[in-house]
Write a protein that holds these residues in place. Structure first.
Motif, PDB file in Angstrom:
ATOM      1  N   PRO A 235       0.835  -1.202   0.000  1.00  0.00           N
ATOM      2  CA  PRO A 235       0.000   0.000   0.000  1.00  0.00           C
ATOM      3  C   PRO A 235       0.866   1.247   0.000  1.00  0.00           C
ATOM      4  CG  PRO A 235       0.039  -1.022   2.176  1.00  0.00           C
ATOM      5  CD  PRO A 235       0.709  -1.984   1.230  1.00  0.00           C
ATOM      6  N   ALA A 236       0.265   2.347  -0.424  1.00  0.00           N
ATOM      7  CA  ALA A 236       1.008   3.604  -0.491  1.00  0.00           C
ATOM      8  C   ALA A 236       1.479   4.013   0.903  1.00  0.00           C
ATOM      9  CB  ALA A 236       0.122   4.690  -1.084  1.00  0.00           C
ATOM     10  N   ARG A 237       2.717   4.505   0.954  1.00  0.00           N
ATOM     11  CA  ARG A 237       3.281   4.971   2.217  1.00  0.00           C
ATOM     12  C   ARG A 237       3.717   6.419   2.033  1.00  0.00           C
ATOM     13  NH1 ARG A 237       4.269   0.840   5.790  1.00  0.00           N
ATOM     14  NH2 ARG A 237       4.243  -1.273   4.936  1.00  0.00           N
ATOM     15  N   LEU A 238       3.186   7.297   2.853  1.00  0.00           N
ATOM     16  CA  LEU A 238       3.555   8.701   2.797  1.00  0.00           C
ATOM     17  C   LEU A 238       4.552   9.009   3.909  1.00  0.00           C
ATOM     18  CD1 LEU A 238       0.124  10.487   2.162  1.00  0.00           C
ATOM     19  CD2 LEU A 238       1.698   9.461   0.510  1.00  0.00           C
ATOM     20  N   SER A 239       5.455   9.942   3.611  1.00  0.00           N
ATOM     21  CA  SER A 239       6.398  10.383   4.625  1.00  0.00           C
ATOM     22  C   SER A 239       5.664  11.194   5.694  1.00  0.00           C
ATOM     23  CB  SER A 239       7.494  11.238   3.987  1.00  0.00           C
ATOM     24  OG  SER A 239       6.944  12.472   3.542  1.00  0.00           O
ATOM     25  N   ARG A 240       6.367  11.479   6.803  1.00  0.00           N
ATOM     26  CA  ARG A 240       5.745  12.256   7.872  1.00  0.00           C
ATOM     27  C   ARG A 240       5.280  13.614   7.357  1.00  0.00           C
ATOM     28  NH1 ARG A 240       7.394  16.282  10.871  1.00  0.00           N
ATOM     29  NH2 ARG A 240       9.521  16.106  10.064  1.00  0.00           N
ATOM     30  N   ARG A 241       6.125  14.291   6.582  1.00  0.00           N
ATOM     31  CA  ARG A 241       5.766  15.601   6.056  1.00  0.00           C
ATOM     32  C   ARG A 241       4.605  15.499   5.070  1.00  0.00           C
ATOM     33  NH1 ARG A 241       6.174  20.384   8.058  1.00  0.00           N
ATOM     34  NH2 ARG A 241       8.438  20.670   7.988  1.00  0.00           N
ATOM     35  N   GLU A 242       4.605  14.469   4.228  1.00  0.00           N
ATOM     36  CA  GLU A 242       3.508  14.294   3.272  1.00  0.00           C
ATOM     37  C   GLU A 242       2.192  14.052   3.994  1.00  0.00           C
ATOM     38  OE1 GLU A 242       6.213  12.446  -0.385  1.00  0.00           O
ATOM     39  OE2 GLU A 242       5.143  11.119   0.997  1.00  0.00           O
TER      40      GLU A 242
ATOM     41  N   ARG B 102       5.798  27.671  -0.759  1.00  0.00           N
ATOM     42  CA  ARG B 102       4.677  27.121  -1.520  1.00  0.00           C
ATOM     43  C   ARG B 102       5.163  26.114  -2.559  1.00  0.00           C
ATOM     44  NH1 ARG B 102      -0.326  30.186  -4.608  1.00  0.00           N
ATOM     45  NH2 ARG B 102      -1.004  28.361  -5.797  1.00  0.00           N
ATOM     46  N   ARG B 103       6.316  26.374  -3.178  1.00  0.00           N
ATOM     47  CA  ARG B 103       6.850  25.426  -4.158  1.00  0.00           C
ATOM     48  C   ARG B 103       7.124  24.084  -3.511  1.00  0.00           C
ATOM     49  NH1 ARG B 103      11.732  28.146  -7.354  1.00  0.00           N
ATOM     50  NH2 ARG B 103      11.737  26.031  -8.221  1.00  0.00           N
ATOM     51  N   THR B 104       7.535  24.093  -2.249  1.00  0.00           N
ATOM     52  CA  THR B 104       7.770  22.835  -1.541  1.00  0.00           C
ATOM     53  C   THR B 104       6.444  22.111  -1.311  1.00  0.00           C
ATOM     54  OG1 THR B 104       9.691  23.807  -0.429  1.00  0.00           O
ATOM     55  CG2 THR B 104       8.777  21.798   0.527  1.00  0.00           C
ATOM     56  N   VAL B 105       5.409  22.872  -0.982  1.00  0.00           N
ATOM     57  CA  VAL B 105       4.073  22.274  -0.826  1.00  0.00           C
ATOM     58  C   VAL B 105       3.625  21.653  -2.146  1.00  0.00           C
ATOM     59  CG1 VAL B 105       1.648  22.720  -0.284  1.00  0.00           C
ATOM     60  CG2 VAL B 105       3.449  23.905   0.989  1.00  0.00           C
ATOM     61  N   ASP B 106       3.834  22.371  -3.255  1.00  0.00           N
ATOM     62  CA  ASP B 106       3.464  21.854  -4.579  1.00  0.00           C
ATOM     63  C   ASP B 106       4.161  20.524  -4.843  1.00  0.00           C
ATOM     64  OD1 ASP B 106       1.967  24.144  -4.946  1.00  0.00           O
ATOM     65  OD2 ASP B 106       3.487  25.151  -6.175  1.00  0.00           O
ATOM     66  N   ALA B 107       5.462  20.468  -4.482  1.00  0.00           N
ATOM     67  CA  ALA B 107       6.229  19.237  -4.710  1.00  0.00           C
ATOM     68  C   ALA B 107       5.699  18.092  -3.854  1.00  0.00           C
ATOM     69  CB  ALA B 107       7.703  19.480  -4.420  1.00  0.00           C
ATOM     70  N   HIS B 108       5.391  18.388  -2.587  1.00  0.00           N
ATOM     71  CA  HIS B 108       4.835  17.352  -1.703  1.00  0.00           C
ATOM     72  C   HIS B 108       3.516  16.816  -2.272  1.00  0.00           C
ATOM     73  CE1 HIS B 108       7.744  17.383   1.456  1.00  0.00           C
ATOM     74  NE2 HIS B 108       7.510  18.630   1.839  1.00  0.00           N
ATOM     75  N   LEU B 109       2.658  17.715  -2.745  1.00  0.00           N
ATOM     76  CA  LEU B 109       1.366  17.291  -3.291  1.00  0.00           C
ATOM     77  C   LEU B 109       1.549  16.436  -4.537  1.00  0.00           C
ATOM     78  CD1 LEU B 109      -0.856  20.442  -2.754  1.00  0.00           C
ATOM     79  CD2 LEU B 109      -1.197  18.172  -1.759  1.00  0.00           C
ATOM     80  N   GLU B 110       2.521  16.777  -5.373  1.00  0.00           N
ATOM     81  CA  GLU B 110       2.770  15.971  -6.562  1.00  0.00           C
ATOM     82  C   GLU B 110       3.226  14.566  -6.165  1.00  0.00           C
ATOM     83  OE1 GLU B 110       3.044  14.592 -10.346  1.00  0.00           O
ATOM     84  OE2 GLU B 110       2.092  16.432  -9.624  1.00  0.00           O
TER      85      GLU B 110
ATOM     86  N   ARG C  53       0.125  12.677  -4.831  1.00  0.00           N
ATOM     87  CA  ARG C  53      -0.744  12.222  -5.919  1.00  0.00           C
ATOM     88  C   ARG C  53      -0.143  11.011  -6.620  1.00  0.00           C
ATOM     89  NH1 ARG C  53      -0.802  17.951  -7.138  1.00  0.00           N
ATOM     90  NH2 ARG C  53      -2.711  18.930  -6.375  1.00  0.00           N
ATOM     91  N   SER C  54       1.155  11.056  -6.863  1.00  0.00           N
ATOM     92  CA  SER C  54       1.824   9.958  -7.555  1.00  0.00           C
ATOM     93  C   SER C  54       1.765   8.676  -6.737  1.00  0.00           C
ATOM     94  CB  SER C  54       3.278  10.341  -7.852  1.00  0.00           C
ATOM     95  OG  SER C  54       3.950   9.286  -8.497  1.00  0.00           O
ATOM     96  N   LYS C  55       2.053   8.776  -5.431  1.00  0.00           N
ATOM     97  CA  LYS C  55       2.054   7.596  -4.575  1.00  0.00           C
ATOM     98  C   LYS C  55       0.657   6.990  -4.432  1.00  0.00           C
ATOM     99  CE  LYS C  55       6.077   8.684  -1.681  1.00  0.00           C
ATOM    100  NZ  LYS C  55       6.547   8.952  -0.294  1.00  0.00           N
ATOM    101  N   LEU C  56      -0.348   7.855  -4.319  1.00  0.00           N
ATOM    102  CA  LEU C  56      -1.715   7.377  -4.096  1.00  0.00           C
ATOM    103  C   LEU C  56      -2.437   7.050  -5.389  1.00  0.00           C
ATOM    104  CD1 LEU C  56      -2.972   9.782  -1.274  1.00  0.00           C
ATOM    105  CD2 LEU C  56      -1.724   7.628  -1.083  1.00  0.00           C
TER     106      LEU C  56
ATOM    107  N   ALA D 183      -9.725  16.177  -3.258  1.00  0.00           N
ATOM    108  CA  ALA D 183     -10.794  15.396  -2.616  1.00  0.00           C
ATOM    109  C   ALA D 183     -10.387  13.931  -2.470  1.00  0.00           C
ATOM    110  CB  ALA D 183     -12.085  15.516  -3.419  1.00  0.00           C
ATOM    111  N   ARG D 184      -9.682  13.401  -3.478  1.00  0.00           N
ATOM    112  CA  ARG D 184      -9.238  12.009  -3.421  1.00  0.00           C
ATOM    113  C   ARG D 184      -8.160  11.824  -2.355  1.00  0.00           C
ATOM    114  NH1 ARG D 184     -12.718   8.553  -6.121  1.00  0.00           N
ATOM    115  NH2 ARG D 184     -13.474   9.590  -7.984  1.00  0.00           N
ATOM    116  N   ILE D 185      -7.299  12.825  -2.207  1.00  0.00           N
ATOM    117  CA  ILE D 185      -6.286  12.767  -1.151  1.00  0.00           C
ATOM    118  C   ILE D 185      -6.966  12.707   0.210  1.00  0.00           C
ATOM    119  CG2 ILE D 185      -4.425  14.043  -0.011  1.00  0.00           C
ATOM    120  CD1 ILE D 185      -3.654  15.159  -2.756  1.00  0.00           C
ATOM    121  N   ALA D 186      -7.961  13.582   0.407  1.00  0.00           N
ATOM    122  CA  ALA D 186      -8.689  13.618   1.672  1.00  0.00           C
ATOM    123  C   ALA D 186      -9.389  12.291   1.938  1.00  0.00           C
ATOM    124  CB  ALA D 186      -9.702  14.760   1.651  1.00  0.00           C
ATOM    125  N   ALA D 187     -10.005  11.718   0.904  1.00  0.00           N
ATOM    126  CA  ALA D 187     -10.705  10.441   1.070  1.00  0.00           C
ATOM    127  C   ALA D 187      -9.729   9.335   1.457  1.00  0.00           C
ATOM    128  CB  ALA D 187     -11.433  10.082  -0.225  1.00  0.00           C
TER     129      ALA D 187
END
Length: 324
Positions: A254-261, A285-293, A296-299, A305-309
């Motif tokens: 299953p997908a594993r996110l880092s602590r910061r993610e 903000r650019r760091t936030v953008d990178a974390h979100l990318e 999304r890739s891991k999940l 909305a899909r991240i929240a779910a």
């Protein structure tokens, strides 16, 4: 991001155009008979679907002779001609077995290939299809035409233009599609098969997909919500999630996110914007953008909305394990 590299291979006395995207195990992707590599690629929904699969696979698509970038002479659109073309593609491009995803009228001939070459196919995903081509090219009802016409421009308009440019080949393609029949081959497919269908498909009734799955020894039928016949229209995330799980195997971790993610994902569920998340965590903000990318890739999702779910499901699963 993950563009397509177009090449050509010889097939008889013609050249067949194909495109390669991504890296990893080879995946043959056939979503339309009247395919045009460049016209389809310009449609964001189609491109997004290919790029998502390309995160884990080397995705190969092609234009049939008479269509798109392929040569216009020596066109054989018969079921046997289609089978020979797939055999040629696999012989040239694959050193080992391949996974296959096919949709609609393209699926019966890929199913025939899987049955007749069991050592070359690892997994087979089918979407919005039936065993026999005659069930895939009926006279479209007003509802079906409305559903197709409702796909955001330029999808249908460009695709229709590309198909129309093929002239008489399009007429022959429709006739030949009705001849394709994988009913007798279905029982000989050795690879695991996932048959997907949207519940409200106005072009191919889900019952045909269910009946097809029942004919295949190692097949699972999965009904998705939605009413789009085209796999890249509507909401593609449920389709891609099901395909991803199937293609990588049930033993995939299953997908594993880092602590910061996880921190970023939690703030996404609270409705914070990227700028607000950056201020809350004291990061750019650019760091936030990178974390979100990365999230999304891991999940394997595309929307907040899909991240929240996912986060809610993960927390519920963790709570259940702690309470066991």
């Amino acid at each position: 991001m993950r563009d397509q590299a177009i090449g050509f291979l010889s097939h008889g006395d013609s050249r067949v155009a194909y495109a390669v995207t991504g890296s990893g195990p080879l995946l043959l992707l056939d979503l339309a008979l009247a395919h045009h590599l460049e016209a389809f690629w310009r449609y964001p929904g189609y491109r997004h679907l290919v790029q998502r699969l390309a995160r884990r696979f080397t995705v190969v698509r092609w234009d049939r002779p008479g269509f798109g970038l392929s040569d216009r002479h020596t066109v054989d659109l018969s079921p046997d001609g289609e089978l020979a073309l797939v055999e040629r593609l696999v012989d040239v491009l694959a050193a080992d077995e391949v996974a296959i995803v096919a949709a609609g009228a393209a699926a019966p001939n890929l199913l025939r290939f899987a049955s007749r070459h069991p050592d070359r196919v690892s997994r087979l995903g089918l979407f919005g299809t039936a065993a026999a081509g005659r069930h895939l090219v009926p006279r479209l009802s007003a509802g079906a035409l409305h559903a197709l016409a409702g796909v955001p421009a330029p999808a249908i308009h460009e695709v229709a233009a590309a198909a129309a440019a093929a002239g008489s080949e399009m007429v022959e393609l429709l006739a030949r599609t009705a001849e394709a029949d994988a009913t007798a081959d279905a029982g000989g497919v050795a690879a695991p098969v996932l048959v997907l269908h949207r519940a409200g498909d106005p072009v191919v009734e889900p019952g045909w997909g269910r009946a097809l799955a029942a004919r295949i020894p190692n097949a699972t039928f999965h009904l998705l919500e939605g009413a789009s016949h085209l796999p890249y229209a509507g909401d593609p995330d449920p389709l891609l999630t099901a395909l991803h799980s199937f293609l990588v195997g049930e033993d995939d971790e299953p997908a594993r996110l880092s602590r910061r993610e996880l921190e970023v994902a939690h703030l996404v569920t609270l409705g914070l914007t990227n700028a607000e998340i950056g201020r809350r965590l004291a990061i750019r903000r650019r760091t936030v953008d990178a974390h979100l990318e990365h999230i999304r890739s891991k999940l394997g999702v595309t929307s907040r909305a899909r991240i929240a779910a996912w986060l809610v499901r993960d927390q519920l699963a963790s709570s259940a394990q702690d309470g066991a």
